[in-house]
Design an enzyme around this catalytic site. Structure first.
Site, PDB file in Angstrom:
ATOM      1  N   GLY A 267     -47.025 -61.765  94.581  1.00  0.00           N
ATOM      2  CA  GLY A 267     -47.330 -63.018  95.254  1.00  0.00           C
ATOM      3  C   GLY A 267     -46.750 -64.195  94.509  1.00  0.00           C
ATOM      4  N   ALA A 268     -46.857 -64.145  93.168  1.00  0.00           N
ATOM      5  CA  ALA A 268     -46.337 -65.226  92.334  1.00  0.00           C
ATOM      6  C   ALA A 268     -46.373 -64.775  90.883  1.00  0.00           C
ATOM      7  CB  ALA A 268     -47.156 -66.504  92.519  1.00  0.00           C
ATOM      8  N   GLU A 302     -51.980 -69.512  89.939  1.00  0.00           N
ATOM      9  CA  GLU A 302     -50.906 -69.649  88.960  1.00  0.00           C
ATOM     10  C   GLU A 302     -51.100 -70.900  88.105  1.00  0.00           C
ATOM     11  OE1 GLU A 302     -49.194 -67.005  88.712  1.00  0.00           O
ATOM     12  OE2 GLU A 302     -50.009 -66.239  90.580  1.00  0.00           O
ATOM     13  N   GLU A 324     -55.923 -62.219  84.479  1.00  0.00           N
ATOM     14  CA  GLU A 324     -55.868 -62.210  85.934  1.00  0.00           C
ATOM     15  C   GLU A 324     -57.238 -62.481  86.553  1.00  0.00           C
ATOM     16  OE1 GLU A 324     -53.203 -62.486  87.259  1.00  0.00           O
ATOM     17  OE2 GLU A 324     -51.802 -61.713  85.783  1.00  0.00           O
TER      18      GLU A 324
END
Length: 853
Positions: A267-268, A302, A324
């Site tokens: 996703g990033a 992020e 995370e």
């Protein structure tokens, strides 16, 4: 031989010998269009124990020169596998390496993409976990932080982006040189290089310390017209203000760029000051609100990493979960409190929690603090435990210590360990100091054991309907028998006279052990619905007592709180997966209530679960009928949905994936041709591809039809959509062609590999895959050995024929596992897929028992 692996023991030993000061990295990209490789010249300055020997990591096509402390070394003698040997080191050392590295098309290292629209070349790096070494020699472990200074030679018309602000280039004819300033001390995996004729929109903000932070949003030129940069800047600025206030620490880097790059695997990625995102988040066509909200969460995820992960970094990959999980929890909190997506915790439950519960019931489940022995271990641990369960448990920890104490401890953690490395123990030390709670026992129970608990209320009432006894019963799976402490809420809901079901009372308590009394419930009139884990504070599977279950199933749409509804959806789904209720119950629940559901991610999740039930969970004799009925019912719901609504759009997309009958095929044809219309529904480019994919699934499209559609949309998005449509074409020959292409052609780029796997296992006739079981297992080792990790993962997962639910697939899987004991990461993928087949067989047995002969 180490190959490309690195063990924790090797990393620990190296960090005791080595302290890295700086890297000077010169990368020549001037021949990008004509050469499969690029040249890097790297100078590394580091301290070492005098006389010691060590190594630096590198994956290169060729090492041309090596010089250590002024002495030339023979590359043929010191370069082997993925390492350059370093012997007889001095106190201070200077290593110079000139190396040639390959551009990749796998999304790892330095990825090269040629835009089919205009022929322009775009590059970007992806280094997590071990892929900076594909671009320059590096001590590739997170605790050997250093300063990185990049010098890039490239075409003069390009944008060149890295972690530091982009300097003005020195132009010489058609090429130019960008000389970046040194970074602060950061880990190698968050360094970055993005290069190409990207379009950029710029803005700025003022940080809490008064500093001006330049902002940039980048996309390929051919996608730039769809880039909604103003909205992205708005969310980014809200995130900056929120995190700086809650963390009490200003943003730690000099600028913040966000770049949407082609063929991105994730996703990033949280590169310091230069975050890369999937182009899925550049919306060229209509997307669901679920995707729009997910982009917001990802942007904030992020951004949170700039503090937790980039400023303070884990010492070794066993604390990957902490990076995370913190970003998952913090981004959801920020989304709910600082943006218009105020129901983000409902989304978290529908998406992350369901992922976590599924992962935690697989044979490969592991403690949140995983035993990461080497790089190969960490590659497969980007999973539902690391992200979703960890984020859920952090939410539980915040409830346990209190939000104010939690943020105060996090602030102290950032201040104490900034620009360095830390461990879970370091964070818990700060949280214990601010909260006064002892967390060693909590950590042991929650983070060092695996498995998910289940809770169900036991309620007794008298003849007047007054509760006389109420307990929470907690159980654990046999293989992970830990009973854990939970801070949770119990919601008491009643149907009001206006037909709406609302919460009238909330009880919050600590639950521990096998039984916990809900004393505050005793003496109250029995409510219509007793919802445990209300507000979703705890990480636990829940069940409803029989009266609550019956009420909730009948009145789900009438419950006013979307998070409470999500909990009911989730509990019923989990009971279905555990074969506690017949799968038809879940089908009925979806078809009765999905049309009234307001939360986009809840809708998206439930529709995906419905597809799995009708394809894999009902008995084979009922499969075709259940699939046909579900498809027709979803189409009917789409017809009655509010014109132009998110639910209408999602129902039409779901219908494309459930279509199975001649009538469905004709409906898809008519929709695509414009002969049938729905008020407010625009058939844009991507929805037209969805309709073509549905036609392919039903046997109503040919390769020529797909090629014709691609000729009108020969873009990166179009190529991926065409590959997915090809993978859906029915028939044994079509499936074999996809199989052979994926296993035989190593030149296919990652995005097309992934797209070709998306529809391969989606069949309306399971016989299409029967002849591919033996070839699948015969080629597994070769794929794993010859492809990069991400490509191999796509192929191994995507070609597993999960639709062939049956004992023959179980036997073939178990036979392969029995004869291949020494490939842990590959075995894990097979074991997880096998577990899904076994679960489907159990649910089918429940379906058979519930279905009249």
């Amino acid at each position: 031989m180490p190959g490309e692996n690195l063990t924790r023991d090797e990393a620990t030993a190296r960090s005791e010998l080595i302290h890295v000061e700086s890297y000077l990295i010169d990368i020549d990209l001037r021949e990008v269009a004509d050469s499969p490789t690029f040249t890097t010249t790297t100078e590394v300055t580091f301290q070492a124990s005098p006389g010691a020997s060590s190594f630096i990591d590198i994956i290169a096509e060729r090492v041309r020169q090596v010089s250590l402390n002024g002495s030339s070394l023979d590359p043929g003698a010191v370069f082997s596998d993925s390492r350059i040997a370093l012997v007889n080191l001095s106190d201070w050392n200077t290593l110079v390496v000139v190396s040639e590295h390959a551009y990749t098309n796998s999304g790892e290292g330095l990825h090269r993409f040629i835009d089919p629209v205009d022929g322009e070349v775009y590059l970007y790096t992806q280094f997590e976990v071990p892929d900076a070494r594909r671009v320059f020699p590096v001590f590739e472990q997170p605790d050997l932080k250093a300063s990185f200074q990049f010098t890039i030679q490239a075409p003069a018309t390009w944008q060149i982006v890295s972690n530091q602000p982009s300097p003005s280039p020195e132009v010489e004819e058609a090429s130019a040189t960008w000389s970046f300033s040194p970074t602060p001390r950061i880990s190698s995996y968050i360094t970055a290089l993005i290069a190409g004729p990207y379009t950029v929109v710029r803005d700025e903000l003022t940080s809490s310390n008064g500093a001006t932070i330049p902002l940039g949003v980048y996309a390929r030129a051919s996608l730039s017209e769809f880039l909604d940069a103003d909205y992205i800047f708005d969310i980014t600025k809200k995130g900056f203000a929120y995190f700086e206030e809650r963390f009490g620490v200003p943003y730690p880097f000099e600028k913040y760029d966000q770049l949407f790059v082609p063929e991105f695997n994730a996703g990033a990625m949280e590169n310091a000051g230069a975050v890369t995102f999937t182009e899925t988040y550049v919306f060229r066509s209509q997307v669901s609100d679920a995707i729009r909200e997910r982009r917001v969460v990802t942007i904030l995820h992020e951004l949170a990493h700039m503090w937790f992960g980039d400023l303070v970094t884990m010492r070794w990959w066993n604390d990957l979960w902490l990076n995370e999980s913190f970003a998952e929890w913090a981004s959801t909190l920020a989304t709910a409190e600082a943006t218009e997506w105020t129901h983000a915790w409902t989304t978290f439950h529908a998406m992350e929690k369901s992922w976590a519960y599924r992962q935690d019931q697989l044979p490969s489940t592991h403690p949140i603090v995983a035993n990461i022995r080497d790089i190969e271990d960490v590659q497969v641990n980007f999973d539902g435990i690391t992200y979703a369960k960890g984020g859920s448990v952090l939410k539980q920890l915040v409830a346990w210590v209190g939000e104010e104490a939690f943020f105060s401890g996090v602030h102290n953690y950032f201040v104490k360990h900034q620009w360095g490395n830390a461990t879970l123990a370091d964070l818990l030390t700060e949280l214990e100091a601010t909260s006064g709670r002892e967390l060693g026992g909590w950590s042991s129970l929650w983070l060092e054991t695996a498995g998910v608990n289940t809770m169900i209320p036991r309620v007794e009432v008298n003849d007047q309907g007054v509760v006389t006894a109420a307990e929470l019963l907690q159980s654990a799976p046999m293989e992970w028998p830990t009973l854990r402490p939970h801070r949770l809420a119990v919601g008491l809901y009643n149907a009001d006279k206006d037909g709406v079901t609302r919460r009238h009372q909330r009880i919050e308590l600590d639950a521990d052990g096998a039984e916990t009394s809900i004393t505050a419930l005793v003496g109250l009139p029995r409510p219509d619905l007793i919802l445990i884990n209300d507000d979703d504070l705890a990480y636990t599977k829940i069940r409803l007592d029989p009266q609550s279950q019956a009420f909730a199933i009948k009145n789900l749409s009438a419950i006013d709180d979307p998070l409470a509804r999500a909990l009911v959806w989730g509990s019923t789904w989990d009971a279905t997966r555990d074969a506690e209720i017949p799968p038809q119950n879940f089908i009925d629940l979806v078809l009765q209530h999905i049309g009234a559901e307001t939360e986009s991610t809840t809708v998206r999740t439930a529709l995906g679960q419905l597809a799995l039930v009708v394809r894999n969970y009902v008995t084979p004799s009922r499969r075709a009928t259940a699939l046909a009925q579900a498809g027709s019912a979803i189409w009917s719901l789409a017809q009655s949905a509010v014109a132009g609504s998110d639910i209408q759009f999602q129902l039409v997309k779901a219908f494309c994936g459930l279509a199975s009958t001649p009538e469905h095929l004709e409906l898809l044809r008519a929709l695509r041709a414009g002969k049938t219309t729905l008020p407010g529904l625009a058939i844009d480019t991507d929805l037209e591809w969805e309709l073509l994919a549905g036609l392919a699934l039903c046997g109503g499209a040919t390769p020529s039809d797909i090629a014709e559609a691609l000729s009108t949309d020969n873009t990166s998005n179009g190529q991926q959509a065409a590959a997915r449509a090809e993978s859906l074409l029915p028939g044994a020959a079509s499936k074999r062609a996809i199989f052979d292409r994926l296993t035989g052609d190593a030149t296919i780029p990652n995005a097309i590999v992934r797209s070709l796997t998306l529809g391969y296992d989606l069949v309306n006739d399971q016989r299409d895959l029967e002849g591919l079981v033996e070839p699948y297992f015969a080629r597994l080792e070769k794929i794993w050995e010859e492809r990069t990790y991400k490509i191999a993962e796509y192929i191994v997962e995507g070609l597993y024929p999960s639709s062939l639910v049956g004992e023959s697939l179980v036997a073939a899987s178990e036979q392969w596992l029995a004869t291949h004991p020494s490939i842990p990461a590959l075995r894990r993928i097979v074991e997880e897929n096998l577990a899904g087949v076994k679960r489907a067989l159990r649910v089918q047995a429940r379906d058979s028992a519930a279905t009249p002969a």
